[in-house]
Design a protein around this motif. Structure first.
Motif, PDB file in Angstrom:
ATOM      1  N   PRO A 168      44.924  -8.814  53.863  1.00 46.55           N
ATOM      2  CA  PRO A 168      45.294  -7.935  54.967  1.00 46.55           C
ATOM      3  C   PRO A 168      45.788  -6.607  54.386  1.00 46.55           C
ATOM      4  O   PRO A 168      46.386  -6.591  53.295  1.00 46.55           O
ATOM      5  N   SER A 173      39.190  -2.073  57.454  1.00 48.76           N
ATOM      6  CA  SER A 173      38.820  -1.405  58.710  1.00 48.76           C
ATOM      7  C   SER A 173      38.710   0.101  58.510  1.00 48.76           C
ATOM      8  O   SER A 173      37.854   0.758  59.105  1.00 48.76           O
ATOM      9  N   PHE A 191      47.091  -8.141  59.436  1.00 47.99           N
ATOM     10  CA  PHE A 191      46.449  -8.745  60.609  1.00 47.99           C
ATOM     11  C   PHE A 191      46.281  -7.761  61.759  1.00 47.99           C
ATOM     12  O   PHE A 191      46.514  -8.081  62.910  1.00 47.99           O
ATOM     13  N   THR A 193      43.321  -6.420  62.285  1.00 46.23           N
ATOM     14  CA  THR A 193      42.021  -6.837  62.798  1.00 46.23           C
ATOM     15  C   THR A 193      42.095  -8.303  63.194  1.00 46.23           C
ATOM     16  O   THR A 193      42.443  -9.155  62.373  1.00 46.23           O
ATOM     17  N   LEU A 194      41.795  -8.568  64.477  1.00 49.68           N
ATOM     18  CA  LEU A 194      41.866  -9.955  64.952  1.00 49.68           C
ATOM     19  C   LEU A 194      40.486 -10.539  65.184  1.00 49.68           C
ATOM     20  O   LEU A 194      40.322 -11.748  65.245  1.00 49.68           O
ATOM     21  N   HIS A 195      39.489  -9.680  65.362  1.00 50.88           N
ATOM     22  CA  HIS A 195      38.118 -10.149  65.589  1.00 50.88           C
ATOM     23  C   HIS A 195      37.185  -9.395  64.654  1.00 50.88           C
ATOM     24  O   HIS A 195      37.443  -8.241  64.340  1.00 50.88           O
ATOM     25  N   PRO A 214      38.938 -10.153  59.745  1.00 47.28           N
ATOM     26  CA  PRO A 214      40.381 -10.187  59.507  1.00 47.28           C
ATOM     27  C   PRO A 214      40.706 -10.525  58.048  1.00 47.28           C
ATOM     28  O   PRO A 214      39.938 -11.204  57.368  1.00 47.28           O
ATOM     29  N   LEU A 226      45.491 -15.957  59.880  1.00 46.43           N
ATOM     30  CA  LEU A 226      44.548 -16.161  60.982  1.00 46.43           C
ATOM     31  C   LEU A 226      43.515 -17.222  60.615  1.00 46.43           C
ATOM     32  O   LEU A 226      42.532 -17.409  61.311  1.00 46.43           O
TER      33      LEU A 226
END
Ligand SMILES: Nc1nc2c(ncn2[C@@H]2O[C@H](COP(=O)(O)OP(=O)(O)OP(=O)(O)O)[C@@H](O)[C@H]2O)c(=O)[nH]1
Ligand SMILES: [Mg+2]
Length: 348
Positions: A168, A173, A191, A193-195, A214, A226
């Motif tokens: 993470p 991203s 975290f 980014t969750l998807h 993620p 996650l």
């Protein structure tokens, strides 16, 4: 822009078979009693994530899927046979949505995963079932329960050619947003980014799809953070871009944690070609950068690329390294014919 393959499909599970009203009839036996059998259960509609599929193209040609009805009960206590289930095979990464296209019903992340979309109706009881001390000759039986019917959407996220992995906050991203039109959420906490996110990358006139997933932490394969189920979305990538944050404590250790999780997830993932890049090189002084580079080189057993998603330094070189690997792999015929049958539907 995100690209999807999708299909609208009608499904119906099997009705249950009817119960039967019948009585035993034999010479010299009076009042033989009820012996109507029960109806069989209707078949289920099951969706299964299968290996070797890349697209939903089959569902553009066949759109109706009905499971078999249960057999009716018969006299002499014969029960109806259960209806056959129907199994719809879809590629990993497929999601099932309700008719409204918004309610997610299921997300397939692993090969072999099964989901019962509609249960078959129960069979009705035959009159033998209703026999009691007060009613020794019941003259009724139950009809079978009707199956469920509904329209659903199948959606497959475009198979990414390359996948971003890292801890993470490694800057995955940020990297994706720097190289594509995708606009994933970026923030200074783990975290974010969750998807999984996809972006179409264009380098030297060549296009490929890059997936951002993620972040992984130690123990992700046991559910920490996650978890690691998102790795299913990059399982079929041709190459991984492993980003290591240069401003972290120890780049070699950070690298090994992620490798450990990839290996724990699946051999297919661990064996993929990996491009290693030390990211956020703008955030550290040259001395520390050298130290981190050496640590990462020792851990990865190859010289890492040096990049910064923020300043754009080294980014093009990283993309070229990815394209080089992607370019070697042949495009599968099935994926190609799907693309020719109908262009991917762009959304969002
Ligand atoms: N200085 C610098 N900061 C960066 C760079 N790339 C990302 N960051 C910062 O690092 C933080 C995390 O970036 P993200 O892109 O959200 O990281 P991520 O790997 O997607 O994180 P998760 O989604 O939580 O796994 C943000 O505050 C970014 O602004 C870079 O190249 N240089
Ligand atoms: Mg992110």
């Amino acid at each position: 822009m995100k690209f999807l393959d999708e299909a609208k499909v009608y499904i119906r599970s099997g009705d249950g078979g009817n119960g039967c009203v019948a009585f035993r009839r034999e010479k010299f036996i009076e009042f033989g009693g009820p012996n109507g059998g029960n109806g069989g259960r209707g078949g289920d509609v099951i969706v299964e994530a299968a290996d070797g599929l890349n697209t939903l193209i089959d569902y553009r040609y066949q759109q109706h899927f009905k499971a078999q009805k249960g057999g009716n009960g018969m006299g002499s206590d014969r029960h109806g046979a259960g209806g056959k289930d129907i199994v719809m095979k879809v590629p990993v990464g497929t999601q099932i949505f309700d008719e409204d296209k918004e309610t997610l019903i299921h997300d397939f992340t692993t090969v072999g995963e099964r989901f019962v979309l509609a249960k078959g109706g129960n069979g009705g009881f035959g009159n033998a079932h209703f026999k009691s001390s007060t009613n020794r000759a019941p003259r009724h039986a139950n009809p079978g329960q009707v199956g469920e019917e509904r329209w659903i959407w199948l959606r497959l996220k475009l198979i990414a050619d390359a996948g971003l992995v890292g801890l993470p906050n490694a800057g995955k991203s940020t990297f994706l947003s720097a190289v594509s039109a995708a606009r994933p959420k970026i923030a200074d906490y783990p975290f974010t980014t969750l998807h999984p996110q996809l972006g179409v990358v264009n380098v030297d006139g060549r296009e490929f799809v890059l997936a951002d997933i993620p972040g992984l932490i130690e123990g992700a394969h046991e559910g920490a953070g996650l978890g690691d189920r998102f790795l299913g979305h990059i399982e079929r990538c041709r190459v991984l871009l492993h980003l290591v944050d240069a401003s972290c404590e120890h780049a070699g250790k950070a690298y090994k944690v992620v490798r450990g999780e990839l290996e724990a997830y699946a051999e297919t993932l661990a064996d993929k070609v990996e491009i290693v890049a030390l990211n956020k090189i703008d955030a550290v002084d040259p001395e520390h950068l050298k130290k981190q580079k050496d640590r990462l080189k020792r851990a990865a057993k190859k010289t890492p690329l040096l990049v910064s998603g923020v300043t754009g330094q080294g980014v093009t070189e990283a993309l070229r390294a990815l394209v080089e690997v992607i370019g070697e792999a042949p495009v599968s015929d099935k994926a190609k014919s799907a693309a020719e049958a109908k262009p991917w539907a762009p959304i969002g």
